[in-house]
Design a protein around this motif. Structure first.
Motif, PDB file in Angstrom:
ATOM      1  N   ARG A  27      37.416  81.104 -45.571  1.00  0.00           N
ATOM      2  CA  ARG A  27      36.390  80.652 -44.618  1.00  0.00           C
ATOM      3  C   ARG A  27      35.259  79.927 -45.335  1.00  0.00           C
ATOM      4  O   ARG A  27      34.743  78.913 -44.841  1.00  0.00           O
ATOM      5  CB  ARG A  27      35.862  81.847 -43.828  1.00  0.00           C
ATOM      6  N   THR A  28      34.895  80.430 -46.508  1.00  0.00           N
ATOM      7  CA  THR A  28      33.846  79.753 -47.281  1.00  0.00           C
ATOM      8  C   THR A  28      34.298  78.370 -47.722  1.00  0.00           C
ATOM      9  O   THR A  28      33.509  77.414 -47.726  1.00  0.00           O
ATOM     10  CB  THR A  28      33.441  80.614 -48.497  1.00  0.00           C
ATOM     11  N   LEU A  29      35.567  78.241 -48.097  1.00  0.00           N
ATOM     12  CA  LEU A  29      36.096  76.931 -48.475  1.00  0.00           C
ATOM     13  C   LEU A  29      35.938  75.936 -47.332  1.00  0.00           C
ATOM     14  O   LEU A  29      35.605  74.760 -47.552  1.00  0.00           O
ATOM     15  CB  LEU A  29      37.566  77.041 -48.866  1.00  0.00           C
ATOM     16  N   ALA A  30      36.165  76.387 -46.113  1.00  0.00           N
ATOM     17  CA  ALA A  30      36.016  75.503 -44.952  1.00  0.00           C
ATOM     18  C   ALA A  30      34.552  75.116 -44.753  1.00  0.00           C
ATOM     19  O   ALA A  30      34.233  73.952 -44.466  1.00  0.00           O
ATOM     20  CB  ALA A  30      36.564  76.195 -43.701  1.00  0.00           C
ATOM     21  N   PHE A  31      33.649  76.074 -44.904  1.00  0.00           N
ATOM     22  CA  PHE A  31      32.219  75.781 -44.740  1.00  0.00           C
ATOM     23  C   PHE A  31      31.717  74.828 -45.820  1.00  0.00           C
ATOM     24  O   PHE A  31      30.906  73.931 -45.535  1.00  0.00           O
ATOM     25  CB  PHE A  31      31.409  77.082 -44.769  1.00  0.00           C
ATOM     26  N   THR A  32      32.183  75.018 -47.059  1.00  0.00           N
ATOM     27  CA  THR A  32      31.724  74.114 -48.121  1.00  0.00           C
ATOM     28  C   THR A  32      32.292  72.707 -47.931  1.00  0.00           C
ATOM     29  O   THR A  32      31.619  71.720 -48.248  1.00  0.00           O
ATOM     30  CB  THR A  32      32.117  74.654 -49.507  1.00  0.00           C
ATOM     31  N   ALA A  33      33.524  72.606 -47.407  1.00  0.00           N
ATOM     32  CA  ALA A  33      34.078  71.284 -47.113  1.00  0.00           C
ATOM     33  C   ALA A  33      33.238  70.592 -46.044  1.00  0.00           C
ATOM     34  O   ALA A  33      32.967  69.382 -46.129  1.00  0.00           O
ATOM     35  CB  ALA A  33      35.527  71.412 -46.650  1.00  0.00           C
ATOM     36  N   LEU A  34      32.804  71.356 -45.049  1.00  0.00           N
ATOM     37  CA  LEU A  34      31.938  70.796 -44.012  1.00  0.00           C
ATOM     38  C   LEU A  34      30.599  70.358 -44.608  1.00  0.00           C
ATOM     39  O   LEU A  34      30.051  69.307 -44.227  1.00  0.00           O
ATOM     40  CB  LEU A  34      31.712  71.831 -42.914  1.00  0.00           C
ATOM     41  N   ALA A  35      30.078  71.141 -45.561  1.00  0.00           N
ATOM     42  CA  ALA A  35      28.818  70.775 -46.214  1.00  0.00           C
ATOM     43  C   ALA A  35      28.956  69.446 -46.950  1.00  0.00           C
ATOM     44  O   ALA A  35      28.038  68.609 -46.922  1.00  0.00           O
ATOM     45  CB  ALA A  35      28.393  71.874 -47.187  1.00  0.00           C
ATOM     46  N   VAL A  36      30.098  69.237 -47.596  1.00  0.00           N
ATOM     47  CA  VAL A  36      30.337  67.972 -48.298  1.00  0.00           C
ATOM     48  C   VAL A  36      30.349  66.813 -47.301  1.00  0.00           C
ATOM     49  O   VAL A  36      29.755  65.756 -47.553  1.00  0.00           O
ATOM     50  CB  VAL A  36      31.673  68.025 -49.071  1.00  0.00           C
ATOM     51  N   VAL A  37      31.007  67.002 -46.165  1.00  0.00           N
ATOM     52  CA  VAL A  37      31.062  65.960 -45.140  1.00  0.00           C
ATOM     53  C   VAL A  37      29.657  65.610 -44.656  1.00  0.00           C
ATOM     54  O   VAL A  37      29.308  64.430 -44.524  1.00  0.00           O
ATOM     55  CB  VAL A  37      31.949  66.404 -43.961  1.00  0.00           C
ATOM     56  N   VAL A  38      28.847  66.626 -44.408  1.00  0.00           N
ATOM     57  CA  VAL A  38      27.478  66.388 -43.927  1.00  0.00           C
ATOM     58  C   VAL A  38      26.657  65.641 -44.970  1.00  0.00           C
ATOM     59  O   VAL A  38      25.957  64.660 -44.664  1.00  0.00           O
ATOM     60  CB  VAL A  38      26.801  67.723 -43.557  1.00  0.00           C
ATOM     61  N   VAL A  39      26.726  66.088 -46.232  1.00  0.00           N
ATOM     62  CA  VAL A  39      25.953  65.438 -47.301  1.00  0.00           C
ATOM     63  C   VAL A  39      26.360  63.979 -47.458  1.00  0.00           C
ATOM     64  O   VAL A  39      25.507  63.082 -47.574  1.00  0.00           O
ATOM     65  CB  VAL A  39      26.153  66.205 -48.634  1.00  0.00           C
ATOM     66  N   LEU A  40      27.658  63.704 -47.442  1.00  0.00           N
ATOM     67  CA  LEU A  40      28.114  62.331 -47.626  1.00  0.00           C
ATOM     68  C   LEU A  40      27.835  61.475 -46.391  1.00  0.00           C
ATOM     69  O   LEU A  40      27.603  60.266 -46.521  1.00  0.00           O
ATOM     70  CB  LEU A  40      29.604  62.316 -47.960  1.00  0.00           C
ATOM     71  N   ALA A  41      27.835  62.073 -45.210  1.00  0.00           N
ATOM     72  CA  ALA A  41      27.498  61.319 -44.007  1.00  0.00           C
ATOM     73  C   ALA A  41      26.033  60.869 -44.052  1.00  0.00           C
ATOM     74  O   ALA A  41      25.712  59.721 -43.717  1.00  0.00           O
ATOM     75  CB  ALA A  41      27.750  62.170 -42.761  1.00  0.00           C
ATOM     76  N   VAL A  42      25.170  61.770 -44.479  1.00  0.00           N
ATOM     77  CA  VAL A  42      23.750  61.402 -44.622  1.00  0.00           C
ATOM     78  C   VAL A  42      23.588  60.338 -45.697  1.00  0.00           C
ATOM     79  O   VAL A  42      22.834  59.368 -45.537  1.00  0.00           O
ATOM     80  CB  VAL A  42      22.911  62.656 -44.966  1.00  0.00           C
ATOM     81  N   THR A  43      24.322  60.492 -46.795  1.00  0.00           N
ATOM     82  CA  THR A  43      24.272  59.514 -47.880  1.00  0.00           C
ATOM     83  C   THR A  43      24.723  58.137 -47.397  1.00  0.00           C
ATOM     84  O   THR A  43      24.098  57.112 -47.727  1.00  0.00           O
ATOM     85  CB  THR A  43      25.164  59.956 -49.048  1.00  0.00           C
ATOM     86  N   PHE A  44      25.797  58.101 -46.635  1.00  0.00           N
ATOM     87  CA  PHE A  44      26.314  56.836 -46.124  1.00  0.00           C
ATOM     88  C   PHE A  44      25.303  56.167 -45.201  1.00  0.00           C
ATOM     89  O   PHE A  44      25.105  54.940 -45.264  1.00  0.00           O
ATOM     90  CB  PHE A  44      27.627  57.070 -45.382  1.00  0.00           C
ATOM     91  N   ALA A  45      24.635  56.955 -44.380  1.00  0.00           N
ATOM     92  CA  ALA A  45      23.606  56.401 -43.492  1.00  0.00           C
ATOM     93  C   ALA A  45      22.458  55.806 -44.298  1.00  0.00           C
ATOM     94  O   ALA A  45      21.946  54.720 -43.972  1.00  0.00           O
ATOM     95  CB  ALA A  45      23.092  57.491 -42.547  1.00  0.00           C
ATOM     96  N   ILE A  46      22.056  56.486 -45.357  1.00  0.00           N
ATOM     97  CA  ILE A  46      20.991  55.966 -46.218  1.00  0.00           C
ATOM     98  C   ILE A  46      21.449  54.703 -46.924  1.00  0.00           C
ATOM     99  O   ILE A  46      20.688  53.726 -47.061  1.00  0.00           O
ATOM    100  CB  ILE A  46      20.553  57.038 -47.230  1.00  0.00           C
ATOM    101  N   ALA A  47      22.712  54.691 -47.387  1.00  0.00           N
ATOM    102  CA  ALA A  47      23.255  53.518 -48.075  1.00  0.00           C
ATOM    103  C   ALA A  47      23.237  52.297 -47.162  1.00  0.00           C
ATOM    104  O   ALA A  47      22.923  51.181 -47.603  1.00  0.00           O
ATOM    105  CB  ALA A  47      24.676  53.802 -48.560  1.00  0.00           C
TER     106      ALA A  47
END
Length: 290
Positions: A27-47
């Motif tokens: 379950r933690t692996l799934a949550f951390t994968a979601l965290a990566v998606v969120v971080v990169l989505a914000v990064t892409f928006a900033i880019a």
């Protein structure tokens, strides 16, 4: 729950079973994968807003911090407190320092030449190309390399001496990475050094003290996790990081770029260790340095 204190103790015999909860870890692996998606989505928006993909280099360190925080928060009630806090704090210190360094280095500058070259090869929608060829690979590597931090939140007991060797190796790596970056920054900020090669300080003993430091940091974090079963099973995670730094997008590409621009770099390569710190060979007197 078994403690990893005192520092010199063997916490549990090697044959003793641990209380690793595979379901909770999944379950933690799934949550951390979601965290990566969120971080990169914000990064892409900033880019998109600033017009350069190089912002993802700042996110690289911050992404690991987000993963460590997520793993720590979602793994409550599991693992040993000391190991959990070590995994969180060591990752946060490393990631925040790296993000701050890269942000300071790139502030006010244009796109990184690496990303410029990649985007020139884009066929079709450039944003989709960037997501598939920049963000997706980095996100996958970030999540996979961080597995030692994630599993360290769950493992119990183990060998305390292995854990503390891991912390020591992390400290050595952090020293090389931090001091190496500081020395390179000072060197670049001195106009008289333009066009020359930094071969003093840590750079006298290795051409890449920051990459060596990075590899040591993540090998150390692996040992923190591998000090208890089944942490050793994620040995491929630090192996991927070390390979990426030594033979992938790190050392290999950087040296090709520098060698094309600085003719005296070849002699520096000849006399200086490529990765692991080692006393340098004598300079070639036939080579003229600017």
């Amino acid at each position: 729950m078994t403690s990893v204190s005192p520092l010199w103790a063997t916490v549990v015999p090697a044959a003793e079973a641990t209380g690793f909860d595979g379901g909770a870890f999944g379950r933690t692996l799934a949550f951390t994968a979601l965290a990566v998606v969120v971080v990169l989505a914000v990064t892409f928006a900033i880019a998109l807003r600033v017009g350069k993909q190089a912002v993802i280099d700042v996110t690289w360190g911050l992404g690991f911090v987000a993963i460590a925080l997520t793993a720590f928060a979602t793994s409550g009630g599991h693992g040993d407190a000391l190991r959990r806090w070590l995994a969180l704090l060591l990752t946060a210190v490393w990631g925040l320092r790296l993000a701050g360094h890269i942000f300071s280095r790139s502030r006010g500058k244009g796109e990184d030449p690496r990303y410029e070259a990649m985007m020139e090869r884009a066929d079709g929608n450039p944003n989709v190309y960037a997501l598939l060829h920049i963000y997706l690979p980095q996100g996958l590597i970030m999540w996979f390399v961080s597995l030692p931090v994630q599993i360290a939140m769950f493992v119990e007991g183990g060998l305390a001496w292995v854990l503390w060797i891991g912390v020591l190796l992390w400290a050595v790596g952090f020293f090389f990475e931090t001091v190496g970056d500081l020395q390179l920054t000072r060197f670049r900020n001195d106009p008289s050094n333009k066009g020359t090669v930094l071969d003093t300080g840590l750079w006298r003993y290795t051409r890449h003290p920051n990459y060596f430091g990075d590899a040591s940091v993540w090998t150390g974090l692996f040992l923190v996790a591998a000090s208890a079963w089944p942490g050793v099973l994620i040995v491929l995670s630090p192996a991927v990081m070390v390979w990426n730094l030594y033979g992938g997008t790190g050392k290999k590409l950087l040296e090709k770029d520098i060698g094309d621009r600085r003719p005296d770099y070849a002699d520096y390569v000849r006399r200086t260790s490529g990765f692991f710190p080692w006393p340098p060979k004598p300079a070639d007197p036939s080579v003229k340095h600017d």
